[in-house]
Design a protein around this motif. Structure first.
Motif: not given
Ligand SMILES: Cc1cc2nc3c(=O)[nH]c(=O)nc-3n(C[C@H](O)[C@H](O)[C@H](O)COP(=O)(O)O)c2cc1C
Length: 332
Positions: A271-272, A280-288
Motif C-alpha cells: 500500500d506504499g 518486527v515485521e517480516m517480508p510479506t509477498p507485497d513488500v519491496t
C-alpha cells in the motif's frame, strides 16, 4: 502397519500428530486448510487481524476443509473481541503465546473450546495446568520467531511431560522433518509444532525470496536476539543473521534508540507505507525494498529445510519419515 497416533490426535480431531505452528501473518487460511486437509492441525494467527477479518478467515478455512484447526493469539494486543468472534464462528482450540492467558480461560471453556499455552519451563507448564490450560506447548530455544524461554527442546520436553502428565504436551522448536517428530514423540510429546518447516511451504504468506533464504540457510545461520524490536520491544526472537545484525554488532551492540540507521525506512508495503529498520515485521509477498535487512524469522531447523513444498506434501513426508525413523530406531 504402525500408526502415528497419540491421544491428543483424537482430542483435537487430527489424524496425525503434526501441527503447523502459528507463524504470524504467514499463516493464512490456505496454509491452515492445506495442513488440516492433509490430516495435521492448522493454526490460524489472529493476533493482529480485525474482527471481521477473523470471521472471514475462519469461514474460509471451513469452506476449504472440515479438518482440524485452531487460532493463535499473542497476548498484549487486547484479544477479547477476537476471542468472541472466533468462538462465535465455532473455533474449538485457542493457543496463547507470550503471557498469562488465565483471564480468558473461563470464557473459552464456557464457549466449548480448549486452551493451549506456549511455555519455556516445567514450572510455567505446571502453573498453566493449574490455571486450567488443556494443552501445553513446550517451546525450545532453537525455535524460529519469538522465543519465550531459554531451554532447548531436547531437555525441555521431558521436563514438561514429567511436570504435567497426563496433560498433553506438544513439542516446538527444531522439528523440521520426521526424525525430529519421532524424537519428540519418544520424549513423551503428543505432537510436533513445526514453524520454520511450514514457513517454507508454497502456501505461506511470505515473500518468495525469504522462503529461498530459509531453504539455503545452514543450521548455524540464525541468531537469538532482541534487535528487531520496532512494534514489539524487549521480546527475544530468532532470525537469520543478516547485514543489519552484523553492522549493529560491529558498532558494539548499542541499545535500542541509538543503533545505526535507527528509524530509517528500508522497505515498502504493497500500500506504499514504509517499514523502518529494526521493525518486527517480516517480508510479506507485497513488500519491496531491502528485504534482506528485515526480520527474517527462522529456527535452527532451517538447516534441514531444503525445499519449498506444498503444505500437504510436508505433512505427508514428515509422517512417513517419522514412522520410518521409529522403526529404524527399534531395529537397531
Ligand atoms: C515466521 C514466524 C512467525 C511466528 N509467529 C508466531 C505467532 O504469531 N504466534 C506464536 O505463538 N508463535 C509464533 N512463532 C513461533 C512458532 O509458533 C513456533 O514456536 C516455532 O516456529 C517452532 O520452532 P521451529 O521454527 O524450529 O519449528 C513464529 C515462528 C516463525 C518462524
Amino acid at each position: 502397519m504402525p500408526q502415528l497416533k497419540t491421544p491428543l490426535c483424537d482430542r483435537l480431531g487430527m489424524a496425525l500428530p503434526i501441527v503447523q505452528a502459528p507463524i504470524g501473518s504467514a499463516a493464512g487460511p490456505a496454509l491452515v486448510a492445506a495442513v488440516a486437509a492433509a490430516g495435521g492441525l492448522g493454526m490460524l494467527s489472529i493476533t493482529w487481524k480485525d474482527v471481521s477479518r477473523v470471521r472471514q478467515e475462519v469461514r474460509r478455512v471451513r469452506e476449504l476443509t472440515d479438518g482440524a484447526f485452531g487460532v493463535n493469539i499473542v497476548l498484549g494486543w487486547e484479544p477479547e473481541e477476537r476471542i468472541e468472534a472466533a468462538l462465535a464462528e465455532g473455533v474449538r482450540l485457542f493457543s496463547f503465546f507470550w503471557g498469562d492467558p488465565a483471564s480468558h480461560i473461563g470464557r473459552i471453556h464456557d464457549g466449548g473450546a480448549l486452551v493451549a499455552l506456549t511455555v519455556g519451563s516445567a514450572r510455567e507448564a505446571r502453573q498453566a495446568v493449574e490455571a486450567g490450560v488443556d494443552v501445553v506447548v513446550a517451546q525450545g530455544w532453537e525455535s524460529g520467531g519469538h522465543v519465550w524461554g531459554g531451554v532447548a527442546t531436547l531437555p525441555l520436553v521431558p521436563a514438561v511431560v514429567d511436570a504435567v502428565g497426563p496433560t498433553p504436551v506438544v513439542a516446538a522448536g527444531g522439528i523440521a522433518d520426521g526424525r525430529g517428530l519421532a524424537a519428540v514423540l519418544c520424549l513423551g510429546a503428543q505432537a510436533g509444532w513445526l514453524g520454520t518447516r511450514f514457513l517454507a511451504s508454497q502456501e505461506a504468506l511470505v515473500h518468495p525470496q525469504y522462503k529461498r533464504w530459509v531453504v539455503e540457510a545452514l543450521e548455524t545461520a540464525t541468531v537469538h536476539t532482541e534487535l528487531f524490536d520496532g512494534g514489539w520491544p524487549e521480546a527475544p526472537h530468532r532470525v537469520l543473521e543478516n547485514e543489519v545484525f552484523r553492522t549493529w554488532e560491529k558498532a558494539g551492540r548499542p541499545d535500542s534508540g541509538s543503533r545505526p540507521g535507527e528509524g530509517q525506512p528500508i522497505a515498502k508495503r504493497g500500500d506504499g507505507s514504509l517499514i523502518e529498520k529494526y521493525s518486527v515485521e517480516m517480508p510479506t509477498p507485497d513488500v519491496t525494498g531491502d528485504l534482506g535487512g528485515m526480520a527474517l524469522y527462522a529456527g535452527q531447523s532451517a538447516g534441514i529445510v531444503r525445499e519449498i513444498l506444498p503444505a500437504a506434501e510436508i505433512v505427508r513426508r514428515v509422517a512417513a519419515e517419522a514412522l520410518e525413523a521409529l522403526a529404524a530406531a527399534s531395529r537397531s
